[in-house]
Design a protein around this motif. Structure first.
Motif, PDB file in Angstrom:
ATOM      1  N   PHE A  69       0.822  -1.215  -0.217  1.00  0.00           N
ATOM      2  CA  PHE A  69      -0.042   0.081  -0.115  1.00  0.00           C
ATOM      3  C   PHE A  69       0.726   1.296   0.050  1.00  0.00           C
ATOM      4  O   PHE A  69       0.790   2.173  -0.781  1.00  0.00           O
ATOM      5  CB  PHE A  69      -1.044  -0.049   1.179  1.00  0.00           C
ATOM      6  CG  PHE A  69      -1.853   1.120   1.493  1.00  0.00           C
ATOM      7  CD1 PHE A  69      -2.880   1.303   0.361  1.00  0.00           C
ATOM      8  CD2 PHE A  69      -1.492   2.279   2.093  1.00  0.00           C
ATOM      9  CE1 PHE A  69      -3.643   2.268   0.680  1.00  0.00           C
ATOM     10  CE2 PHE A  69      -2.365   3.264   2.477  1.00  0.00           C
ATOM     11  CZ  PHE A  69      -3.527   3.488   1.408  1.00  0.00           C
ATOM     12  N   ARG A  89      -3.542   4.895  -4.751  1.00  0.00           N
ATOM     13  CA  ARG A  89      -4.195   4.102  -3.604  1.00  0.00           C
ATOM     14  C   ARG A  89      -5.555   3.781  -3.838  1.00  0.00           C
ATOM     15  O   ARG A  89      -6.039   2.651  -3.521  1.00  0.00           O
ATOM     16  CB  ARG A  89      -3.613   4.653  -2.439  1.00  0.00           C
ATOM     17  CG  ARG A  89      -2.175   4.650  -2.218  1.00  0.00           C
ATOM     18  CD  ARG A  89      -1.728   5.161  -0.825  1.00  0.00           C
ATOM     19  NE  ARG A  89      -0.246   5.256  -0.941  1.00  0.00           N
ATOM     20  CZ  ARG A  89       0.639   5.788  -0.221  1.00  0.00           C
ATOM     21  NH1 ARG A  89      -0.068   6.561   1.001  1.00  0.00           N
ATOM     22  NH2 ARG A  89       1.837   5.791   0.173  1.00  0.00           N
ATOM     23  N   LYS A  92      -6.418   1.204  -6.289  1.00  0.00           N
ATOM     24  CA  LYS A  92      -6.112   0.123  -5.890  1.00  0.00           C
ATOM     25  C   LYS A  92      -6.956  -0.757  -4.877  1.00  0.00           C
ATOM     26  O   LYS A  92      -7.701  -1.686  -5.201  1.00  0.00           O
ATOM     27  CB  LYS A  92      -4.714   0.034  -5.200  1.00  0.00           C
ATOM     28  CG  LYS A  92      -4.065  -1.361  -4.696  1.00  0.00           C
ATOM     29  CD  LYS A  92      -3.685  -2.398  -5.691  1.00  0.00           C
ATOM     30  CE  LYS A  92      -3.142  -3.594  -5.623  1.00  0.00           C
ATOM     31  NZ  LYS A  92      -2.452  -4.413  -6.519  1.00  0.00           N
TER      32      LYS A  92
END
Length: 116
Positions: A69, A89, A92
């Motif tokens: 992350f 992020r 994702k």
């Protein structure tokens, strides 16, 4: 991640069905149990582990997913770009189809713009 959820469900339901069964058995009757390694690139695993960090959990098994992350970063011509990192992020975490939107939002609010 799906295998982990199925394994967890079996482990939770097995004692219930065992308590209702007339025959008793031992854990050795189940055979050898193999634990699958956690996939640190799976978006659902990342969401699960980062959600745990919200509550202060620091599981050793989650460290690779947390590192994944924090490795999602964007840089502009002036260095680290917090907004572009946040969007990367978010993309994702959004690729986890079963993720709770509230947890995603809380994770991104807390950790989405950090350099890590």
């Amino acid at each position: 991640m799906n295998k982990s959820i199925i394994t967890l469900a079996i482990c939770l339901l097995l004692p219930l069905s065992a308590a209702q069964a007339e025959d008793s058995f031992t854990l050795q009757d189940l055979g050898e149990v193999h634990q699958e390694p956690v996939d640190p690139n799976d978006p659902c695993t990342i969401l699960f582990c980062m959600g745990g960090m919200l509550s202060g959990s620091q599981d050793k098994e989650c460290q690779p997913a947390i590192n994944t992350f924090y490795s999602l970063k964007k840089y502009g011509r002036h260095g680290f770009d917090a907004w572009e990192t946040f969007k990367k992020r978010r993309g994702k975490l959004d690729s986890c189809p079963t993720g709770d939107d509230q947890i995603k939002s809380k994770v991104l609010d807390a950790f989405g713009r950090l350099r890590g």
